[in-house]
Design a protein around this motif. Structure first.
Motif, PDB file in Angstrom:
ATOM      1  N   SER A  77     -13.120 -28.700   7.446  1.00  0.00           N
ATOM      2  CA  SER A  77     -12.848 -29.758   8.184  1.00  0.00           C
ATOM      3  C   SER A  77     -11.360 -30.127   8.172  1.00  0.00           C
ATOM      4  O   SER A  77     -10.679 -30.384   9.070  1.00  0.00           O
ATOM      5  N   ASP A  78     -10.760 -29.881   7.007  1.00  0.00           N
ATOM      6  CA  ASP A  78      -9.301 -29.854   7.008  1.00  0.00           C
ATOM      7  C   ASP A  78      -8.513 -28.694   7.724  1.00  0.00           C
ATOM      8  O   ASP A  78      -7.451 -29.150   8.130  1.00  0.00           O
ATOM      9  N   LEU A  79      -9.087 -27.707   7.723  1.00  0.00           N
ATOM     10  CA  LEU A  79      -8.289 -26.561   8.433  1.00  0.00           C
ATOM     11  C   LEU A  79      -8.416 -26.908  10.083  1.00  0.00           C
ATOM     12  O   LEU A  79      -7.539 -26.611  10.635  1.00  0.00           O
ATOM     13  N   SER A  80      -9.662 -27.595  10.452  1.00  0.00           N
ATOM     14  CA  SER A  80      -9.617 -27.666  11.785  1.00  0.00           C
ATOM     15  C   SER A  80      -8.589 -28.809  12.217  1.00  0.00           C
ATOM     16  O   SER A  80      -8.336 -29.198  13.668  1.00  0.00           O
ATOM     17  N   LYS A  81      -7.875 -29.555  11.245  1.00  0.00           N
ATOM     18  CA  LYS A  81      -7.085 -30.530  11.796  1.00  0.00           C
ATOM     19  C   LYS A  81      -5.514 -29.934  12.132  1.00  0.00           C
ATOM     20  O   LYS A  81      -4.748 -30.492  12.543  1.00  0.00           O
ATOM     21  N   LEU A  82      -5.436 -28.613  11.674  1.00  0.00           N
ATOM     22  CA  LEU A  82      -4.355 -27.938  11.926  1.00  0.00           C
ATOM     23  C   LEU A  82      -4.322 -27.407  13.281  1.00  0.00           C
ATOM     24  O   LEU A  82      -5.319 -27.111  13.983  1.00  0.00           O
ATOM     25  N   THR A  83      -3.177 -27.038  13.971  1.00  0.00           N
ATOM     26  CA  THR A  83      -3.235 -26.374  15.266  1.00  0.00           C
ATOM     27  C   THR A  83      -3.769 -25.035  15.368  1.00  0.00           C
ATOM     28  O   THR A  83      -3.754 -24.295  14.093  1.00  0.00           O
ATOM     29  N   PRO A  84      -4.077 -24.536  16.457  1.00  0.00           N
ATOM     30  CA  PRO A  84      -4.676 -23.088  16.368  1.00  0.00           C
ATOM     31  C   PRO A  84      -3.581 -22.060  15.736  1.00  0.00           C
ATOM     32  O   PRO A  84      -4.335 -21.219  15.082  1.00  0.00           O
ATOM     33  N   ALA A  85      -2.413 -22.493  16.061  1.00  0.00           N
ATOM     34  CA  ALA A  85      -1.568 -21.326  15.593  1.00  0.00           C
ATOM     35  C   ALA A  85      -1.380 -21.364  14.052  1.00  0.00           C
ATOM     36  O   ALA A  85      -1.329 -20.269  13.259  1.00  0.00           O
ATOM     37  N   GLU A  86      -1.460 -22.508  13.339  1.00  0.00           N
ATOM     38  CA  GLU A  86      -1.476 -22.856  12.147  1.00  0.00           C
ATOM     39  C   GLU A  86      -2.813 -22.557  11.286  1.00  0.00           C
ATOM     40  O   GLU A  86      -2.724 -21.772  10.385  1.00  0.00           O
ATOM     41  N   GLN A  87      -3.881 -22.583  11.923  1.00  0.00           N
ATOM     42  CA  GLN A  87      -5.199 -22.235  11.491  1.00  0.00           C
ATOM     43  C   GLN A  87      -5.139 -20.655  11.386  1.00  0.00           C
ATOM     44  O   GLN A  87      -5.618 -19.977  10.272  1.00  0.00           O
ATOM     45  N   GLN A  88      -4.731 -19.574  12.365  1.00  0.00           N
ATOM     46  CA  GLN A  88      -4.359 -18.613  12.498  1.00  0.00           C
ATOM     47  C   GLN A  88      -3.586 -17.899  11.103  1.00  0.00           C
ATOM     48  O   GLN A  88      -3.923 -16.950  10.440  1.00  0.00           O
ATOM     49  N   MET A  89      -2.535 -18.525  10.923  1.00  0.00           N
ATOM     50  CA  MET A  89      -1.561 -18.055   9.741  1.00  0.00           C
ATOM     51  C   MET A  89      -2.355 -18.474   8.476  1.00  0.00           C
ATOM     52  O   MET A  89      -2.326 -17.458   7.527  1.00  0.00           O
ATOM     53  N   VAL A  90      -3.195 -19.533   8.238  1.00  0.00           N
ATOM     54  CA  VAL A  90      -3.875 -19.875   6.995  1.00  0.00           C
ATOM     55  C   VAL A  90      -4.883 -18.771   6.842  1.00  0.00           C
ATOM     56  O   VAL A  90      -5.133 -18.357   5.835  1.00  0.00           O
ATOM     57  N   ARG A 121       5.056 -15.537   5.220  1.00  0.00           N
ATOM     58  CA  ARG A 121       4.939 -16.855   6.096  1.00  0.00           C
ATOM     59  C   ARG A 121       3.203 -17.221   5.912  1.00  0.00           C
ATOM     60  O   ARG A 121       3.028 -18.522   5.901  1.00  0.00           O
ATOM     61  N   ALA A 122       2.444 -16.246   5.964  1.00  0.00           N
ATOM     62  CA  ALA A 122       0.823 -16.324   6.212  1.00  0.00           C
ATOM     63  C   ALA A 122       0.384 -16.866   4.663  1.00  0.00           C
ATOM     64  O   ALA A 122      -0.301 -17.721   4.725  1.00  0.00           O
ATOM     65  N   LEU A 123       1.260 -16.201   3.768  1.00  0.00           N
ATOM     66  CA  LEU A 123       0.873 -16.574   2.524  1.00  0.00           C
ATOM     67  C   LEU A 123       1.410 -17.952   1.950  1.00  0.00           C
ATOM     68  O   LEU A 123       0.471 -18.892   1.359  1.00  0.00           O
ATOM     69  N   TYR A 172      -1.133 -20.665   3.670  1.00  0.00           N
ATOM     70  CA  TYR A 172      -2.517 -20.556   3.064  1.00  0.00           C
ATOM     71  C   TYR A 172      -2.188 -21.564   1.827  1.00  0.00           C
ATOM     72  O   TYR A 172      -3.086 -22.481   1.461  1.00  0.00           O
ATOM     73  N   MET A 173      -1.290 -21.238   1.160  1.00  0.00           N
ATOM     74  CA  MET A 173      -1.104 -21.830  -0.257  1.00  0.00           C
ATOM     75  C   MET A 173      -0.657 -23.381   0.116  1.00  0.00           C
ATOM     76  O   MET A 173      -1.223 -24.460  -0.685  1.00  0.00           O
ATOM     77  N   LYS A 174       0.144 -23.770   1.096  1.00  0.00           N
ATOM     78  CA  LYS A 174       0.341 -25.176   1.487  1.00  0.00           C
ATOM     79  C   LYS A 174      -1.041 -25.807   1.795  1.00  0.00           C
ATOM     80  O   LYS A 174      -1.269 -27.008   1.581  1.00  0.00           O
ATOM     81  N   TRP A 175      -1.846 -24.898   2.677  1.00  0.00           N
ATOM     82  CA  TRP A 175      -3.195 -25.627   3.127  1.00  0.00           C
ATOM     83  C   TRP A 175      -4.123 -25.924   1.872  1.00  0.00           C
ATOM     84  O   TRP A 175      -4.600 -27.001   1.686  1.00  0.00           O
ATOM     85  N   LEU A 176      -3.951 -25.063   1.131  1.00  0.00           N
ATOM     86  CA  LEU A 176      -4.869 -25.166  -0.300  1.00  0.00           C
ATOM     87  C   LEU A 176      -4.271 -26.346  -1.061  1.00  0.00           C
ATOM     88  O   LEU A 176      -5.316 -27.093  -1.862  1.00  0.00           O
ATOM     89  N   GLY A 177      -2.891 -26.806  -0.857  1.00  0.00           N
ATOM     90  CA  GLY A 177      -2.479 -27.875  -1.620  1.00  0.00           C
ATOM     91  C   GLY A 177      -2.782 -29.276  -0.920  1.00  0.00           C
ATOM     92  O   GLY A 177      -2.118 -30.225  -1.126  1.00  0.00           O
TER      93      GLY A 177
END
Length: 355
Positions: A73-86, A176-178, A181-186
């Motif tokens: 659900s936290d991932l879904s709060k990101l934009t589609p482009a951000e989700q793809q990078m994560v 940028r993808a790594l 992902y780490m930003k999202w995990l935080g």
């Protein structure tokens, strides 16, 4: 129909049962009260020291409430482009070698291991060397380099040391993808904070040096079925990535990696190995974890030039295995222990310097 005599008998039985239950309850309450007031009783002198350490350590770990990572659900709060990078960042962590290994589809930068071989469950396992605090704690000063380091620098350190390879271009899509992902995990981790369960579990020191010979026996019993008798790991059928990573030899981490410090490897092993172990259900005693770490790190592996590490020798950790040191202890003692004398010396001189 119940006769009066039957009623009396049943009443007496009920009273006896009630009295018994009250006695049991009072006994349990008394034990609880004694534990609260005086603590748990010490183990008897005939109990093995390793058993005491294991039970204590297991209880210590189990009491902690490790940080939980973000949800879908936290991932879904990101934009589609951000989700793809994560998602791409996670894919790079789990299948590093497929993209960046010796036969990688993007670049050939690493030794064939995956980031996930050291950062378990895609960097999300409690005390499994996870990434939850990376975004919150970087940039920061690191005594190893003597400089302020960014998240990207920290990632490239892993590529150059744990993966014994070359660093990523910091402007590349993969970097940028790594970072994404780490930003999202935080997500939700307060700035400059490292909640419980972050990184690697900190071990209690032994009163003796860790023993590679005893560790070899532990390895043969508990580890070699996955990592193989010669420590070479087990390649997947595609020969692109490892099902189980090599623990020494030319395809393993080099002498500059964080796991080449024995306290890091022992804590990592204690909370995660062998396969199926976890922080709240360890399978090895503290002694076994220290000894098998000593054995693994006594075996040959790639060397790294560390001449620019630790510009101030006084900042070196107690178990950094290469001199020069500010203290009088040998490289062997810094590698295997016992560590308490080193820590005591460092603490005394740090206090003197602060005066």
């Amino acid at each position: 129909m119940i006769s009066p005599d039957d009623s009396v008998v049943k009443l007496i039985r009920s009273l006896k049962l009630l009295t018994g239950l009250l006695a049991v309850a009072f006994g349990l309450f008394s034990v609880f009260l004694l534990v609260v007031l005086f603590g748990k009783p010490e183990p008897g002198p005939d109990q093995a020291a390793g058993e005491k350490l294991t039970e204590t350590k297991t209880a210590d770990i189990a009491r902690l409430m490790p940080w939980k990572g973000p949800s879908e659900s936290d991932l879904s709060k990101l934009t589609p482009a951000e989700q793809q990078m994560v998602r791409y960042g996670k894919e790079l962590i789990v299948h590093t070698s497929d993209y960046l290994g010796p036969k990688g589809s993007v670049k050939h930068l690493s030794n064939g291991m995956n980031c996930q071989n050291c950062h378990l469950d895609a960097g999300t396992k409690p005390w499994g060397n996870n990434y939850f605090a990376v975004e919150a704690t970087y940039p920061k000063f690191r005594a190893r380099s003597g400089k302020i380091e960014t998240q990207a620098k920290r990632i490239n350190d892993c590529f150059e040391r744990s993966l014994n390879g070359k660093g990523l271009d910091e402007q590349s899509n993969e970097m940028r993808a790594l970072l994404a992902y780490m930003k999202w995990l935080g997500t939700g981790v307060p700035p400059k904070q490292a909640p419980d369960g972050i990184g690697i579990y900190k071990m209690n020191d032994l009163d003796r040096a860790a023993d590679p010979v005893a560790g070899k026996a532990v390895y043969e019993q508990k580890c070699q079925s996955c990592h193989q008798p010669a420590g070479e790991g087990m390649l997947a059928s595609d020969e692109i990535h490892y099902l189980f990573p090599p623990l020494w030899g030319k395809h393993s981490y080099n002498t500059g990696a964080g796991l080449y410090r024995i306290s890091n490897l022992a804590g990592y092993v204690k909370a995660n190995m062998p396969l199926g172990a976890s922080y709240d259900a360890p399978q090895l005693t503290d002694e076994q974890a220290w000894d098998v770490a000593a054995f693994i790190n006594s075996m040959p592996r790639p060397q790294k030039d560390l001449s620019k590490d630790w510009p101030n020798p006084a900042d070196k950790p107690f178990d950094h295995p290469f001199g020069p040191y500010a203290d009088p202890f040998s490289e062997k003692q810094h590698k295997y222990g016992p560590f308490n004398p080193i820590k005591d010396w460092q603490k005394r001189h740090k206090n003197l310097d602060a005066r």
